[in-house]
Design a protein around this motif. Structure first.
Motif, PDB file in Angstrom:
ATOM      1  N   THR A 528       0.803  -1.227   0.000  1.00 46.00           N
ATOM      2  CA  THR A 528       0.000   0.000   0.000  1.00 46.00           C
ATOM      3  C   THR A 528       0.832   1.272   0.000  1.00 46.00           C
ATOM      4  O   THR A 528       0.428   2.263  -0.611  1.00 46.00           O
ATOM      5  CB  THR A 528      -0.950   0.012   1.216  1.00 46.00           C
ATOM      6  N   VAL A 529       1.960   1.287   0.683  1.00 47.81           N
ATOM      7  CA  VAL A 529       2.763   2.519   0.759  1.00 47.81           C
ATOM      8  C   VAL A 529       4.157   2.335   0.168  1.00 47.81           C
ATOM      9  O   VAL A 529       4.992   3.230   0.298  1.00 47.81           O
ATOM     10  CB  VAL A 529       2.860   3.031   2.212  1.00 47.81           C
ATOM     11  N   GLY A 546       9.797   4.317   3.921  1.00 49.14           N
ATOM     12  CA  GLY A 546      10.425   5.590   3.574  1.00 49.14           C
ATOM     13  C   GLY A 546      11.914   5.599   3.840  1.00 49.14           C
ATOM     14  O   GLY A 546      12.478   6.655   4.153  1.00 49.14           O
ATOM     15  N   GLY A 547      12.560   4.455   3.730  1.00 48.62           N
ATOM     16  CA  GLY A 547      13.991   4.353   3.972  1.00 48.62           C
ATOM     17  C   GLY A 547      14.377   4.229   5.418  1.00 48.62           C
ATOM     18  O   GLY A 547      15.561   4.036   5.732  1.00 48.62           O
ATOM     19  N   ALA A 548      13.407   4.343   6.347  1.00 48.01           N
ATOM     20  CA  ALA A 548      13.691   4.246   7.789  1.00 48.01           C
ATOM     21  C   ALA A 548      13.164   2.920   8.316  1.00 48.01           C
ATOM     22  O   ALA A 548      12.148   2.390   7.844  1.00 48.01           O
ATOM     23  CB  ALA A 548      13.055   5.404   8.548  1.00 48.01           C
ATOM     24  N   ARG A 549      13.851   2.381   9.309  1.00 49.19           N
ATOM     25  CA  ARG A 549      13.464   1.102   9.884  1.00 49.19           C
ATOM     26  C   ARG A 549      12.267   1.277  10.811  1.00 49.19           C
ATOM     27  O   ARG A 549      12.247   2.178  11.659  1.00 49.19           O
ATOM     28  CB  ARG A 549      14.648   0.509  10.652  1.00 49.19           C
ATOM     29  N   ALA A 550      11.263   0.430  10.657  1.00 44.06           N
ATOM     30  CA  ALA A 550      10.074   0.466  11.509  1.00 44.06           C
ATOM     31  C   ALA A 550      10.337  -0.349  12.765  1.00 44.06           C
ATOM     32  O   ALA A 550       9.963  -1.524  12.868  1.00 44.06           O
ATOM     33  CB  ALA A 550       8.867  -0.080  10.751  1.00 44.06           C
ATOM     34  N   ALA A 551      10.998   0.278  13.730  1.00 45.03           N
ATOM     35  CA  ALA A 551      11.430  -0.458  14.922  1.00 45.03           C
ATOM     36  C   ALA A 551      10.363  -0.516  15.998  1.00 45.03           C
ATOM     37  O   ALA A 551      10.457  -1.329  16.921  1.00 45.03           O
ATOM     38  CB  ALA A 551      12.691   0.191  15.496  1.00 45.03           C
ATOM     39  N   GLU A 552       9.335   0.336  15.933  1.00 44.32           N
ATOM     40  CA  GLU A 552       8.360   0.396  17.019  1.00 44.32           C
ATOM     41  C   GLU A 552       7.123  -0.439  16.737  1.00 44.32           C
ATOM     42  O   GLU A 552       6.072  -0.244  17.337  1.00 44.32           O
ATOM     43  CB  GLU A 552       7.945   1.860  17.251  1.00 44.32           C
ATOM     44  N   LEU A 553       7.182  -1.391  15.831  1.00 48.28           N
ATOM     45  CA  LEU A 553       6.014  -2.183  15.464  1.00 48.28           C
ATOM     46  C   LEU A 553       5.709  -3.277  16.476  1.00 48.28           C
ATOM     47  O   LEU A 553       4.534  -3.553  16.756  1.00 48.28           O
ATOM     48  CB  LEU A 553       6.227  -2.787  14.074  1.00 48.28           C
ATOM     49  N   SER A 567      -5.906  -0.032  19.051  1.00 46.30           N
ATOM     50  CA  SER A 567      -5.766   1.412  18.864  1.00 46.30           C
ATOM     51  C   SER A 567      -4.319   1.813  18.584  1.00 46.30           C
ATOM     52  O   SER A 567      -4.060   2.621  17.678  1.00 46.30           O
ATOM     53  CB  SER A 567      -6.301   2.160  20.098  1.00 46.30           C
ATOM     54  N   ASP A 568      -3.370   1.283  19.333  1.00 47.48           N
ATOM     55  CA  ASP A 568      -1.971   1.656  19.106  1.00 47.48           C
ATOM     56  C   ASP A 568      -1.505   1.235  17.714  1.00 47.48           C
ATOM     57  O   ASP A 568      -0.821   1.984  17.016  1.00 47.48           O
ATOM     58  CB  ASP A 568      -1.083   1.007  20.176  1.00 47.48           C
ATOM     59  N   LEU A 569      -1.884   0.021  17.309  1.00 47.13           N
ATOM     60  CA  LEU A 569      -1.476  -0.454  15.986  1.00 47.13           C
ATOM     61  C   LEU A 569      -2.160   0.354  14.884  1.00 47.13           C
ATOM     62  O   LEU A 569      -1.535   0.704  13.870  1.00 47.13           O
ATOM     63  CB  LEU A 569      -1.800  -1.943  15.850  1.00 47.13           C
ATOM     64  N   ARG A 570      -3.439   0.677  15.061  1.00 45.65           N
ATOM     65  CA  ARG A 570      -4.136   1.480  14.043  1.00 45.65           C
ATOM     66  C   ARG A 570      -3.540   2.884  13.955  1.00 45.65           C
ATOM     67  O   ARG A 570      -3.431   3.442  12.851  1.00 45.65           O
ATOM     68  CB  ARG A 570      -5.624   1.542  14.359  1.00 45.65           C
ATOM     69  N   ASN A 571      -3.169   3.460  15.091  1.00 43.57           N
ATOM     70  CA  ASN A 571      -2.523   4.775  15.048  1.00 43.57           C
ATOM     71  C   ASN A 571      -1.194   4.706  14.295  1.00 43.57           C
ATOM     72  O   ASN A 571      -0.857   5.619  13.527  1.00 43.57           O
ATOM     73  CB  ASN A 571      -2.298   5.292  16.468  1.00 43.57           C
ATOM     74  N   TRP A 572      -0.455   3.627  14.519  1.00 41.57           N
ATOM     75  CA  TRP A 572       0.814   3.465  13.801  1.00 41.57           C
ATOM     76  C   TRP A 572       0.563   3.321  12.307  1.00 41.57           C
ATOM     77  O   TRP A 572       1.274   3.909  11.482  1.00 41.57           O
ATOM     78  CB  TRP A 572       1.546   2.253  14.350  1.00 41.57           C
ATOM     79  N   LEU A 573      -0.450   2.522  11.937  1.00 41.11           N
ATOM     80  CA  LEU A 573      -0.780   2.365  10.530  1.00 41.11           C
ATOM     81  C   LEU A 573      -1.184   3.691   9.894  1.00 41.11           C
ATOM     82  O   LEU A 573      -0.812   3.999   8.754  1.00 41.11           O
ATOM     83  CB  LEU A 573      -1.909   1.340  10.361  1.00 41.11           C
ATOM     84  N   THR A 574      -1.928   4.496  10.649  1.00 42.46           N
ATOM     85  CA  THR A 574      -2.357   5.789  10.125  1.00 42.46           C
ATOM     86  C   THR A 574      -1.170   6.711   9.917  1.00 42.46           C
ATOM     87  O   THR A 574      -1.083   7.423   8.892  1.00 42.46           O
ATOM     88  CB  THR A 574      -3.374   6.424  11.079  1.00 42.46           C
ATOM     89  N   ARG A 575      -0.244   6.710  10.856  1.00 41.35           N
ATOM     90  CA  ARG A 575       0.931   7.588  10.705  1.00 41.35           C
ATOM     91  C   ARG A 575       1.769   7.181   9.499  1.00 41.35           C
ATOM     92  O   ARG A 575       2.368   8.035   8.840  1.00 41.35           O
ATOM     93  CB  ARG A 575       1.798   7.518  11.980  1.00 41.35           C
TER      94      ARG A 575
END
Length: 587
Positions: A528-529, A546-553, A567-575
Motif C-alpha cells: 500500500t505505501v 520511507g527508507g527508515a526502519r520500523a522499529a516500534e512495530l 488502537s496503538d497499531l491502528r494509530n501506527w498504521l495511520t501515521r
C-alpha cells in the motif's frame, strides 16, 4: 618477569601422573578379568602334579574353570566393542594444504617457535572456538590405496604411524581476526601438541575415548532384545570404567592445558590479550547472526552461503552502535586471516552449509527446496517470501474458522486484508472462537503466558498445530522410506539426530501469532505505501518505510494480542499511511 620455578613444562608432570592413574584403571580391569583364569590355571596345574588332590579341589576345578572361561569371553567381548567403537569426531570442514598453504606455513612456524610437533592437518568448524582433536583411530584414517586408485601401494599392509592431532579452528575467527591476532590466539592450542605426543597421555586419551565410544554404541536404539541384553552388560562395564577414570582424565586435561598455556607465553603474549577481547566480540556477533539472520532463512529452505563474511558486517554494525566496541572496526584495514586461504569464498560456503546442518538440521546437499542465498538477495528471497508465506498461513486458518470480512470493507475484497485480522482479534468475547480439535491441539507450553484474549489464544493454537503438521510432513519427505531403519552412528548422516545444536527452543503460540501478525502488517505496508523488506545484521528481517526502519512495530502487535486493543497499531498504521482494508499479495 618469570615466576621462579615456572617454565614451559609446568603442568606436564601432573598431566603425566594423571595419565598413569587412568592407565592403572585399565590395568586393574584387566587384572580382574584375568584373576579367575589365573586361579583356574593354578588349580589345574596343582591337580595334574598331584599337589592339590581330593574331592574338594576337584569340585573347585570344575566350578572355577568354566567361570574363568566365561569371564575371559566377556572381557574379550568388552575389549572388542571398545576397540571397534568409532570415537566421536567433531563435524568440520577439512582444509587441505593446497587450499591454504599460507595458513599451514603460519601454523608450522608457530609450532617451531613453540618447540612442539606441528598439527597433522587443519579443519574449520562453524563455531567460535579452537582445539586439537585426535583422529588416529583406524576408522578416521584415509581410505586404502585400492579405493584411492593408488595401484603402486595396493596390496601392501598399512603401517600405523602415530600422527599429531588435527587443529580445528573456528571459522568466524578467520574472517574477523587479523593474521597476527589469529597466530597469537592459536599459540596455546598448537602448544598442546607437545604434551599430546607423550605416550602415556596419548594412551590414556585413547582409552577414555574408546570407552566413551563404546557407551555410545551400547546406547543406540532400534536393536533386538538379544543385542540389547548383551550390549547392556558391555555398556555397564564401560560406564563403570569411565566413572573410575573420570576425575583423573579431567585433571590430566587440565594439566595439558596448563602446560600448553605456560609454553605459549613465550609467543605473542601481549597480542594474545588483545585477541581474547576479539573472541568475545566474535562470539556475540556470530550468535546474533545465526539466531536473527540465518535461522529465518533456514526455515524458508534457503541457507546463507556467506555466513563468515556476514559476521564481519554484523560486528562492524555492532561496533557502530555500541560505544564499548568502538575502535574494533578500525582493525579492518589490516590483513584478515581469511587471506591465508586460497579460495575463501568456497570455504565460507562449505562452513555455512555445515552450520545449517548442525544448527538447523538442513540437508547435506543443495536441492530445489534447499538452495543457497547471497546477502544481496536476502531481502527479496527470504524476508519478502517469509512475510507473505506467514500471512498466507494466517489467512488459511481464518478461512478454516470461517471468519467473515471486516465491517470497514465496503465490498468483498479481491484478496486477504489486514482489517480482517484486526477485526477478528478485537471481536467481542460473546462470540466464542472455533474450538481446536484434539488432533490439532498442541501440548500445553508452561513457558507460554496464559494472558491474551480468547480469540488470540485460539488462533495461536491453530497456528501451532498447522506448523507442527507442516514440519511433520517435511520430515517425512526428507526421511523417505528409510525412516524405520537403524540410525547411523554418524549423526551427520542421520537426519533424525539433527540438529545437533538447536539455536532456539520451539516458539510459543503467542510468539508464532506475533510473527504472523507482524508479517501481515509488513505485507500491507509493502503493497500500500511502497515499503520494502530489509536486512539488519543484528536483528534480522526488518521493514523499511520511507527508507527508515520500523522499529516500534512489535509493542503494538503484542498489545493487540494480549489486550485485544488495536488502537496503538491502528494509530501506527495511520501515521505510516497504511490502509488495512486494502488487499495484499500473498505467497
Amino acid at each position: 618477569m618469570t615466576v621462579s620455578g615456572a617454565g614451559p613444562d609446568t603442568g606436564a608432570p601432573s598431566a603425566r601422573a594423571r595419565a598413569l592413574a587412568v592407565l592403572r584403571v585399565r590395568s586393574r580391569a584387566l587384572a580382574v578379568a584375568l584373576l579367575p583364569a589365573a586361579a583356574a590355571v593354578i588349580l589345574l596345574a596343582g591337580g595334574s602334579t598331584g599337589h592339590l588332590p581330593g574331592p574338594g579341589w576337584d569340585l573347585a576345578r570344575r566350578i572355577l574353570t568354566p567361570v574363568a572361561v566365561l569371564v575371559l569371553l566377556l572381557a574379550a567381548g568388552v575389549a572388542l566393542v571398545v576397540a571397534r567403537a568409532r570415537p566421536a569426531v567433531s563435524p568440520t570442514v577439512p582444509i587441505a594444504e593446497e587450499a591454504a598453504p599460507d595458513l599451514y606455513r603460519m601454523v608450522r612456524d608457530l609450532a617451531d617457535r613453540l618447540g612442539v610437533p606441528a598439527p597433522s592437518a587443519i579443519a574449520l568448524t562453524p563455531d567460535c572456538d579452537s582445539w586439537l582433536e585426535d583422529r588416529t583411530h583406524p576408522a578416521h584414517a584415509p581410505p586404502p590405496p585400492e579405493e584411492r586408485g593408488d595401484t603402486a601401494q595396493a596390496g601392501r599392509p598399512a603401517r600405523r604411524v602415530p600422527a599429531a592431532p588435527v587443529l580445528v579452528i573456528g571459522s568466524p575467527f578467520l574472517w574477523w581476526m587479523r593474521v597476527a591476532e589469529l597466530r597469537a590466539l592459536l599459540a596455546p592450542v598448537v602448544a598442546g601438541t607437545g604434551p599430546s605426543a607423550h605416550p602415556d597421555i596419548a594412551a590414556a586419551r585413547r582409552f577414555v575415548r574408546g570407552l566413551d565410544a563404546a557407551v555410545a554404541v551400547t546406547s543406540a536404539p532400534d536393536r533386538g532384545p538379544v543385542f540389547r541384553a548383551v550390549l547392556g552388560g558391555v555398556g555397564w562395564v564401560a560406564r563403570l570404567l569411565l566413572h573410575g577414570s573420570r576425575v583423573h582424565a579431567a585433571e590430566m586435561e587440565r594439566g595439558v592445558a596448563a602446560a600448553a598455556a605456560e609454553r605459549a607465553k613465550t609467543v605473542d603474549y601481549g597480542l594474545r590479550i588483545v585477541a581474547q577481547e576479539q573472541v568475545g566480540l566474535a562470539y556475540a556477533g556470530w550468535d546474533r547472526l545465526l539466531t536473527r539472520v540465518a535461522l529465518p532463512a533456514w526455515r524458508m529452505g534457503r541457507w546463507p552461503a556467506r555466513l563468515n563474511a556476514g559476521v564481519v558486517s554484523a560486528l562492524t554494525e555492532l561496533s557502530r552502535r555500541d560505544r564499548l566496541a568502538e575502535g574494533f572496526a578500525s582493525r579492518l584495514g589490516e590483513r584478515p586471516a581469511c587471506d591465508l586461504l586460497e579460495e575463501p569464498g568456497a570455504v565460507d560456503e562449505a562452513t555455512s552449509l555445515l552450520a545449517a546442518r548442525l544448527f538447523h538440521g538442513g540437508p547435506a546437499e543443495t536441492g530445489p527446496d534447499w538452495s543457497p542465498v547471497h546477502w544481496g538477495d536476502y531481502p527479496e528471497e527470504v524476508v519478502d517470501r517469509k512475510w507473505r508465506t506467514d500471512a498466507a498461513r494466517l489467512h488459511r486458518i481464518l478461512d478454516a474458522l470461517r471468519v467473515p470480512p471486516a465491517d470497514e470493507e465496503s465490498r468483498a475484497p479481491d484478496g486477504p486484508t489486514l482489517a480482517r485480522v484486526l477485526t477478528h482479534l478485537t471481536a467481542s468475547t460473546d462470540q466464542p472462537p472455533a474450538p481446536v480439535t484434539a488432533v490439532e491441539a498442541p501440548a500445553p507450553d508452561e513457558d507460554d503466558p496464559a494472558d491474551g484474549t480468547a480469540h488470540s489464544a485460539a488462533l495461536a493454537a491453530r497456528l501451532t498445530a498447522e506448523l507442527a503438521r507442516e514440519q511433520a510432513s517435511s520430515a517425512a519427505v526428507a526421511t523417505g522410506p528409510q525412516g524405520s531403519a537403524a540410525p547411523d552412528l554418524d549423526p551427520l548422516r542421520d537426519d533424525r539426530a539433527l540438529p545437533l545444536f538447536p539455536l532456539q527452543p520451539p516458539r510459543t503460540g503467542r510468539e508464532l501469532l506475533a510473527d504472523h501478525i507482524t508479517a501481515m502488517v509488513c505485507c500491507a505496508a509493502m503493497d500500500t505505501v511502497g515499503a520494502v523488506p530489509g536486512l539488519d545484521w543484528l536483528d534480522g528481517p526488518t521493514l523499511l518505510v520511507g527508507g527508515a526502519r520500523a522499529a516500534e512495530l512489535s509493542p503494538q502487535v503484542l498489545t493487540l494480542i494480549e489486550d485485544g486493543d488495536p488502537s496503538d497499531l491502528r494509530n501506527w498504521l495511520t501515521r505510516q499511511g497504511i490502509r488495512p482494508e486494502k488487499p495484499v499479495r500473498l505467497a
